[in-house]
Write an enzyme that holds these catalytic residues in place. Structure first.
Site, mmCIF file in Angstrom:
data_model
loop_
_atom_site.group_PDB
_atom_site.id
_atom_site.type_symbol
_atom_site.label_atom_id
_atom_site.label_comp_id
_atom_site.label_asym_id
_atom_site.label_seq_id
_atom_site.Cartn_x
_atom_site.Cartn_y
_atom_site.Cartn_z
ATOM 1 N N GLU A 1 -8.879 -12.164 -5.730
ATOM 2 C CA GLU A 1 -7.692 -11.951 -4.904
ATOM 3 C C GLU A 1 -7.193 -13.211 -4.220
ATOM 4 O O GLU A 1 -6.017 -13.266 -3.825
ATOM 5 C CB GLU A 1 -7.973 -10.875 -3.852
ATOM 6 C CG GLU A 1 -8.230 -9.504 -4.451
ATOM 7 C CD GLU A 1 -8.267 -8.378 -3.445
ATOM 8 O OE1 GLU A 1 -8.192 -7.211 -3.855
ATOM 9 O OE2 GLU A 1 -8.367 -8.660 -2.227
ATOM 10 N N GLU B 1 -14.472 -10.304 -5.490
ATOM 11 C CA GLU B 1 -13.165 -9.969 -4.924
ATOM 12 C C GLU B 1 -12.510 -11.186 -4.269
ATOM 13 O O GLU B 1 -11.292 -11.358 -4.361
ATOM 14 C CB GLU B 1 -13.313 -8.839 -3.901
ATOM 15 C CG GLU B 1 -13.663 -7.489 -4.506
ATOM 16 C CD GLU B 1 -12.571 -6.937 -5.415
ATOM 17 O OE1 GLU B 1 -11.408 -7.353 -5.277
ATOM 18 O OE2 GLU B 1 -12.894 -6.087 -6.263
ATOM 19 N N GLU C 1 -1.299 -6.083 -6.908
ATOM 20 C CA GLU C 1 -1.892 -7.394 -6.677
ATOM 21 C C GLU C 1 -1.051 -8.533 -7.269
ATOM 22 O O GLU C 1 -1.337 -9.700 -7.015
ATOM 23 C CB GLU C 1 -3.305 -7.440 -7.267
ATOM 24 C CG GLU C 1 -4.284 -6.504 -6.572
ATOM 25 C CD GLU C 1 -5.687 -6.635 -7.124
ATOM 26 O OE1 GLU C 1 -5.847 -7.274 -8.200
ATOM 27 O OE2 GLU C 1 -6.621 -6.112 -6.501
ATOM 28 N N ARG D 1 0.858 -1.180 0.000
ATOM 29 C CA ARG D 1 0.000 0.000 0.000
ATOM 30 C C ARG D 1 0.896 1.232 0.000
ATOM 31 O O ARG D 1 1.539 1.556 0.995
ATOM 32 C CB ARG D 1 -0.910 -0.007 1.225
ATOM 33 C CG ARG D 1 -1.938 -1.119 1.220
ATOM 34 C CD ARG D 1 -2.850 -1.047 0.024
ATOM 35 N NE ARG D 1 -3.984 -1.978 0.098
ATOM 36 C CZ ARG D 1 -4.867 -2.156 -0.865
ATOM 37 N NH1 ARG D 1 -4.749 -1.468 -2.003
ATOM 38 N NH2 ARG D 1 -5.869 -3.000 -0.724
ATOM 39 N N ALA E 1 -10.655 -7.437 -0.435
ATOM 40 C CA ALA E 1 -11.562 -6.286 -0.488
ATOM 41 C C ALA E 1 -11.472 -5.636 -1.853
ATOM 42 O O ALA E 1 -10.519 -5.853 -2.599
ATOM 43 C CB ALA E 1 -11.199 -5.271 0.600
#
Length: 211
Positions: free
Chosen positions: A103, A99, A149, A70, A82
């Protein structure tokens, strides 16, 4: 205290002017002027789509965690799967299911609403709904992950251990912290606090019924 329930309540105001002052890649900045207590007030805030998060539990009360970079905080954070509600007209539950597959390559048969929260109500209109997902299995999806990701890590961790890490201030992601603390409290109450997965999201500022 009054006899009424302890809850946040909608409070419509007369917005006399509203403009988008910054058009961002993901979110915009909006400036609103509204009448409050007889005087004009101007506030700028980040205009957000809202989001969903998924607390997936296995049969051993382990929580599915993902870790990704992040940039604003410069951390590889442990988080819950999320994503944004950025598909026009998409149901929040469908977004959460998407999601989880995108993910973590997982799907779940049992879904309930665990919690909802506003991330920073003084500065943005982002709200997040957290679902509990159980009866989890591999989805065998073929999703191409890019950017942050691309190197997601996945781990199953005991719910109590994640709660301990939050209380020790080693984990700071808000959806993760609120989700595991809410799940820990709900489990102690026999999961009686969970709500059906398809309940209306009336507290979402963009889904709130007109007064």
């Amino acid at each position: 205290m009054t006899d009424s329930p302890l809850e946040d309540t909608a409070f419509p105001v007369d917005v006399t002017a509203s403009e988008r002052v910054f058009d961002g890649l993901v979110w915009d900045i909006r400036r609103d002027t509204f009448d409050y207590n007889g005087s004009p007030v101007t506030r700028e805030y980040m205009d957000h789509t809202g989001a969903v998060a998924v607390l997936a539990l296995d049969d051993h009360d382990r929580v599915l965690l993902i870790r990704q970079y992040r940039h604003p905080v410069g951390l590889r954070e442990w988080e819950l799967p999320a994503g944004l509600l950025d598909v026009d007209g998409e149901d929040p539950l469908v977004a959460a299911q998407r999601e989880l597959e995108e993910e973590a390559d997982l799907r779940a048969e049992d879904w309930h609403v665990l919690s909802e929260f506003a991330t920073s109500p003084g500065g943005n209109n982002e709200v997040i709904r957290i679902y509990v997902a159980r009866d989890v299995s591999a989805s065998h999806g073929d999703f191409e992950r890019a950017e942050e990701e691309a190197d997601i890590e996945v781990a199953w961790v005991a719910l109590d251990d994640v709660v301990d890490a939050v209380l020790a201030r080693r984990l700071q992601n808000p959806s993760l912290a609120i989700g595991v603390l809410a799940a820990h409290a709900s489990r102690a109450r026999g999961w009686a606090t969970l709500a059906p997965a398809d309940i209306p999201w009336d507290r979402h500022p963009k889904r709130r019924p007109a007064p």
